[in-house]
Design a protein around this motif. Structure first.
Motif, mmCIF file in Angstrom:
data_model
loop_
_atom_site.group_PDB
_atom_site.id
_atom_site.type_symbol
_atom_site.label_atom_id
_atom_site.label_comp_id
_atom_site.label_asym_id
_atom_site.label_seq_id
_atom_site.Cartn_x
_atom_site.Cartn_y
_atom_site.Cartn_z
ATOM 1 N N PRO A 192 0.997 8.204 0.587
ATOM 2 C CA PRO A 192 1.705 6.774 1.321
ATOM 3 C C PRO A 192 3.062 6.738 1.527
ATOM 4 O O PRO A 192 4.024 6.084 1.175
ATOM 5 C CB PRO A 192 1.408 5.954 0.064
ATOM 6 N N PHE A 193 3.790 7.721 2.169
ATOM 7 C CA PHE A 193 5.325 8.044 2.809
ATOM 8 C C PHE A 193 5.140 8.987 3.909
ATOM 9 O O PHE A 193 4.099 9.789 4.207
ATOM 10 C CB PHE A 193 6.114 8.500 1.772
ATOM 11 N N SER A 194 6.171 9.216 4.578
ATOM 12 C CA SER A 194 5.927 10.025 5.769
ATOM 13 C C SER A 194 7.428 10.749 5.973
ATOM 14 O O SER A 194 8.412 10.267 5.613
ATOM 15 C CB SER A 194 5.657 9.129 7.190
ATOM 16 N N PRO A 251 12.868 6.514 8.324
ATOM 17 C CA PRO A 251 13.510 5.229 7.914
ATOM 18 C C PRO A 251 12.991 3.961 8.378
ATOM 19 O O PRO A 251 13.286 2.816 8.059
ATOM 20 C CB PRO A 251 14.762 5.178 9.126
ATOM 21 N N PHE A 252 11.643 4.174 8.650
ATOM 22 C CA PHE A 252 10.760 2.920 8.922
ATOM 23 C C PHE A 252 9.446 3.276 7.925
ATOM 24 O O PHE A 252 9.187 4.047 7.418
ATOM 25 C CB PHE A 252 10.134 3.105 10.420
ATOM 26 N N PRO A 253 8.814 2.079 7.750
ATOM 27 C CA PRO A 253 7.734 2.154 6.961
ATOM 28 C C PRO A 253 6.598 3.080 7.442
ATOM 29 O O PRO A 253 6.130 2.831 8.629
ATOM 30 C CB PRO A 253 7.264 0.887 6.651
ATOM 31 N N GLY A 254 6.079 3.877 6.668
ATOM 32 C CA GLY A 254 5.263 5.001 7.369
ATOM 33 C C GLY A 254 4.611 5.791 6.318
ATOM 34 O O GLY A 254 4.764 5.667 5.031
ATOM 35 N N PHE A 255 3.223 6.206 6.627
ATOM 36 C CA PHE A 255 2.198 7.134 5.951
ATOM 37 C C PHE A 255 1.853 8.292 6.743
ATOM 38 O O PHE A 255 1.927 8.173 7.787
ATOM 39 C CB PHE A 255 1.197 6.212 5.132
ATOM 40 N N HIS A 265 -2.762 2.223 -5.143
ATOM 41 C CA HIS A 265 -2.125 1.382 -4.189
ATOM 42 C C HIS A 265 -2.929 0.769 -3.119
ATOM 43 O O HIS A 265 -3.803 1.585 -2.626
ATOM 44 C CB HIS A 265 -0.986 2.601 -3.384
ATOM 45 N N GLU A 266 -2.252 -0.181 -2.607
ATOM 46 C CA GLU A 266 -3.414 -1.008 -1.671
ATOM 47 C C GLU A 266 -3.211 0.001 -0.203
ATOM 48 O O GLU A 266 -4.261 -0.347 0.420
ATOM 49 C CB GLU A 266 -2.599 -2.259 -1.298
#
Length: 540
Positions: A368-370, A380-384, A159-160
């Motif tokens: 790669p998630f939070s 609910p936001f892009p997170g890691f 994954h990038e």
């Protein structure tokens, strides 16, 4: 102890308590040649829950009481008095059915240290053949790895974002590695996982299910073990509850406890084998005063960093809508790949907080998630996020039963961060992890640091974050420790001292915690123990 009046459901050569990582190995290996009858008692159900077999499904099982003991610690003084949640598998496969799938053996030096503590047969060279025997590595066999064992070990998809994390760690001085389980552990790279074609390969899938067609193997689920039956000074069977009825299963040769770092010492204590003052306080007749039963508890404590991502490329972004969640499920169902096939650590790193150290003393898990807490909804936001843990803690805790009732949870005291070394090491590891997450390769992906947060500018603030948010990596060990010293519980052949016919085979026997995730070592312990048990049976 007095002969119980419970109905006897059968007599077997070996009775194994617990169908977890080590117990499943024992069930397979001890029944393989057909000479010995084997019974396995498991407190939980069959492993039919679909989420068990989906790698990322561990999040759905994190607080599911039907397959999880859902323990928690007593208030931890150094963690602001917080109780720390301690999930443990209560299902065929044990914790290997609900864990994060990361395959890490530990450092060679860990096992050489076990040998140096007075445990012949447990050096790195001694245990390597058992790691190799267990393993079916997708990369094939070599001098460090097995290619045709029962336990599938696979490479994850790339994954990038994970690639950017690896590049950032390299920028900060870590070498990139393809193999954390080779001769040298130090470095950064992808974790291999205990999975097979996108499905979890638990110990039940790898070892137990292929053996269940054998007529000499009996598996009894929903069987809550109360105590070991002791007659004429030796272990003679196991008393357990099933459907509200107490029953007895007898053992001709041995009873083998594989109930884990919490379960095995609790069973010993209820059987009259443990600290005399504790047993007397609960009205349990003291068969043998073994003060080491339930002591020396060790675990990995982790501190975390959470980052808001600049782009919608994390798992968070796939779960914010029904369409996204359906796509996730369909991708896994049709291809056995995608987000649902990743583990609880997509990539990781091992490094030294002090260059004078011989080997890494901390480990990082990158995901790669939070989320605020494992098992909760994703942000609910892009997170890691990434977690760092101290590999060889000095803090020691205990497991003590609070009742004669086998359904009552034991008192678990970890005593996290109770030594200055533990506090300093975790702090140094967190600072290094933070530097990696802000290094140039990851910088284009970082919108903001959510935890510890930009206001955490000094050591005091970072320690406050650790005390408020640190949690377990789910690696309890050493409560029935192996060794020659008076407080050790089992000898180097895992026989309970002063109690013939009784062994302990699980992570509780570790003289010290391994430097990494514990499932691979638990399976190795089961492999090695099965050889010793069969050797002793032949010699009898």
């Amino acid at each position: 102890m007095q002969h119980p009046q419970e109905p006897t459901i059968g007599t077997f050569d070996f009775v194994i308590v617990g169908a977890g990582s080590a117990g499943c190995v024992l069930a397979n290996r001890l029944s393989a040649d057909g000479r010995h009858s084997v019974a396995v008692l498991e407190a939980g159900p069959e492993d039919r829950d679909l989420w068990i077999h989906i790698p990322l499904g561990y999040a759905k099982l994190f607080r599911k009481g039907t397959v999880n003991w859902m323990y928690e610690t007593a208030p931890e003084a150094e963690l602001n008095g917080r109780r720390v949640y301690q999930p443990r598998g209560k299902v065929l496969g044990g914790s290997s059915s609900i864990n994060g799938l990361v395959y890490i053996r530990g450092q060679r030096e860990d096992f050489d240290h076990w040998r140096q503590l007075g445990n012949p047969g447990w050096s790195a060279d001694d245990v390597l053949p058992y790691f190799r025997r267990a393993e079916a590595n997708v990369r094939g066999a070599d001098d460090q790895h097995g290619g045709d064992g029962p336990l599938s070990v696979s490479d994850p998809h790339t994954h990038e974002l994970t690639e950017a994390f690896i590049a950032s760690a390299v920028h900060e001085g870590l070498p990139r590695t393809r193999d954390f389980n080779g001769v040298v552990q130090e470095g950064v790279g992808y974790f291999q996982t205990t999975s097979r074609r996108g499905r979890r390969c638990s110990a039940a899938v790898a070892y137990l299910h292929p053996a269940r067609r054998r007529g000499n193997l009996t598996v009894i689920t929903e069987a809550l073990t109360d105590r070991v039956l002791i007659e004429d000074g030796r272990a003679a069977g196991v008393v357990f509850r099933r459907g509200g009825v107490e029953q007895l299963v007898r053992a001709r040769r041995e009873v083998i406890l594989s109930a884990g770092a919490f379960g095995s010492p609790a069973i010993l204590q209820r059987s009259g084998l443990g600290p005399g003052e504790l047993l007397a306080s609960l009205g349990i007749p003291v068969v043998k005063d073994l003060p080491g039963v339930g002591t020396d508890l060790q675990d990995h404590l982790q501190a975390r960093c959470v980052m808001r991502c600049t782009r919608p490329i994390t798992l968070n972004d796939m779960t914010t809508s029904l369409i996204g969640r359906v796509r996730l499920g369909l991708e896994w169902l049709l291809t056995r790949s995608g987000w649902l096939a990743i583990a609880a650590g997509h990539a990781g790193a091992f490094f030294r907080t002090d260059p004078r150290l011989a080997t890494p003393d901390v480990q990082v898990h990158f995901i790669p998630f939070s989320t605020d807490r494992m098992g909760d909804r994703l942000h609910p936001f892009p997170g890691f996020m990434a977690h760092v843990c101290q590999l060889r803690p000095e803090s020691r805790g205990s497991v003590r039963i609070t009742s004669r009732d086998p359904a009552a949870p034991p008192e678990i005291r970890m005593n996290y961060l109770s030594t200055e070394t533990d506090r300093a090491t975790l702090l140094a590891g967190l600072k290094k992890l933070r530097a990696i997450l802000h290094a140039p390769p990851l910088r284009p992906y970082v919108a903001a640091e959510v935890e510890p947060g930009p206001e955490a500018t000094d050591d005091a603030a970072l320690m406050a974050h650790i005390r408020a948010r640190a949690s377990t990596v789910y690696h309890p060990t050493s409560t029935c420790r192996m060794g020659p010293d008076p407080r050790a519980v089992v000898d180097e052949r895992l026989r309970v001292k002063a109690m013939p016919g009784l062994r302990v085979v699980d992570c509780s026997i570790m003289p010290s915690l391994v430097s990494g995730n514990t499932n691979a070592a638990a399976i190795m312990i089961g492999e090695k123990a099965s050889d010793m048990i069969l050797e002793d049976a032949r010699a009898a």
